[in-house]
Enzyme design. Structure first.
Site, PDB file in Angstrom:
ATOM      1  N   CYS A 132     -28.355   4.877  17.308  1.00  0.00           N
ATOM      2  CA  CYS A 132     -27.631   5.986  17.907  1.00  0.00           C
ATOM      3  C   CYS A 132     -28.345   6.346  19.204  1.00  0.00           C
ATOM      4  O   CYS A 132     -29.139   5.546  19.708  1.00  0.00           O
ATOM      5  CB  CYS A 132     -27.559   7.174  16.944  1.00  0.00           C
ATOM      6  SG  CYS A 132     -29.181   7.722  16.370  1.00  0.00           S
ATOM      7  N   THR A 133     -28.085   7.509  19.743  1.00  0.00           N
ATOM      8  CA  THR A 133     -28.661   7.862  21.042  1.00  0.00           C
ATOM      9  C   THR A 133     -30.178   8.028  20.981  1.00  0.00           C
ATOM     10  O   THR A 133     -30.913   7.382  21.720  1.00  0.00           O
ATOM     11  CB  THR A 133     -28.031   9.157  21.578  1.00  0.00           C
ATOM     12  OG1 THR A 133     -26.610   9.023  21.584  1.00  0.00           O
ATOM     13  CG2 THR A 133     -28.515   9.443  22.997  1.00  0.00           C
TER      14      THR A 133
END
Length: 263
Positions: A182-183
């Protein structure tokens, strides 16, 4: 580049959330910081921006609390302040999954560092010779800005859809090493714990998410940029925005962002 942006989270039991909320707000305001801090019983999630000395003063203050001494922070720069205001909120979860059985503070999901993941992706196999797949746990509009080449994308529109998507596609992951990403690490950590509990045997999270991967190995095996939930919209492999965000008065909100999912 005069504005330092930081992203961080930690799963840690917080039983003093109202007092901590007030202290965080006062300390950040006194240093003219903007951004969002989320507090929940399960931990802290923050994304703040300001002058370098102000950010580092804030972090030094925060780390005086023994619970946050080892808080890992990802840094990036911009030419303008990407946030309009400061928000410090108490929430049921620091990243909403609507799955109360997930308690990351009780134990982190196994992780793989960026250098090792790059090596795995170079050959398509992990150190045990098992096929490696990357699984994007972000929303569909984030994936469209950039993702790992060949990553699994279930086109979820919000993180609360992830558990059902996993149950639907679980059998497709058998016999593979699944790297959730994810980020900045928070969503893929929760996702990895859920997958393990759901019976996916070989699953790890990408430590520090895309932001740390960019900082350690650059764009290897990654196409595009990394979407971020602020006025910068996206950052490249150098962790800088592709386009100068300019003055805040010229910034328009991202219409597809319905809620704050920092990392």
């Amino acid at each position: 580049m005069q504005i330092l942006n930081i992203a961080a989270y930690k799963f840690i039991a917080l039983d003093d959330r109202p007092a901590l909320q007030a202290a965080l707000r006062d300390t950040a305001q006194s240093r003219a910081l903007r951004g969002t801090v989320l507090l929940a019983e399960e931990g802290i999630n923050l994304f703040l921006a300001g002058g370098s000395s102000d950010i580092h003063d804030f972090l030094a203050w925060l780390r005086l609390d023994a619970r946050f001494q080892d808080l890992e922070v990802k840094e990036s720069w911009s030419t303008a302040q990407p946030f309009r205001k400061l928000l410090v909120k108490i929430k049921p979860e620091i990243i909403r999954m609507d799955h109360p059985a997930i308690r990351p503070a009780a134990g982190r999901a196994p992780s793989v560092d960026a250098t090792t993941l790059k090596r795995w992706l170079d050959t398509g196999l992990d150190d045990s010779g098992r096929p490696v797949v990357t699984l994007d746990t972000r929303n569909d509009f984030e994936v469209d800005v950039g993702t790992f080449r060949g990553a699994i994308d279930w086109r979820i529109t919000k993180f609360t859809e992830f558990p059902q998507a996993l149950l639907k596609h679980r059998d497709e992951l058998r016999g593979k090493t699944v790297v959730s990403f994810c980020t900045g690490g928070i969503r893929c950590e929760k996702a990895a714990i859920f997958m393990h509990e759901a019976g996916v045997e070989n699953v790890v999270q990408l430590d520090g998410g895309i932001l740390k991967y960019f900082g350690d190995v650059g764009l290897a095996h990654f196409d595009g940029e990394c979407f971020v939930f602020d006025a910068r919209r996206a950052v490249n492999a150098a962790l800088t925005p592709k386009v100068d965000v300019g003055a805040l008065s010229d910034i328009r909100p991202v219409q597809t962002v319905k809620s704050c999912q920092l990392v």
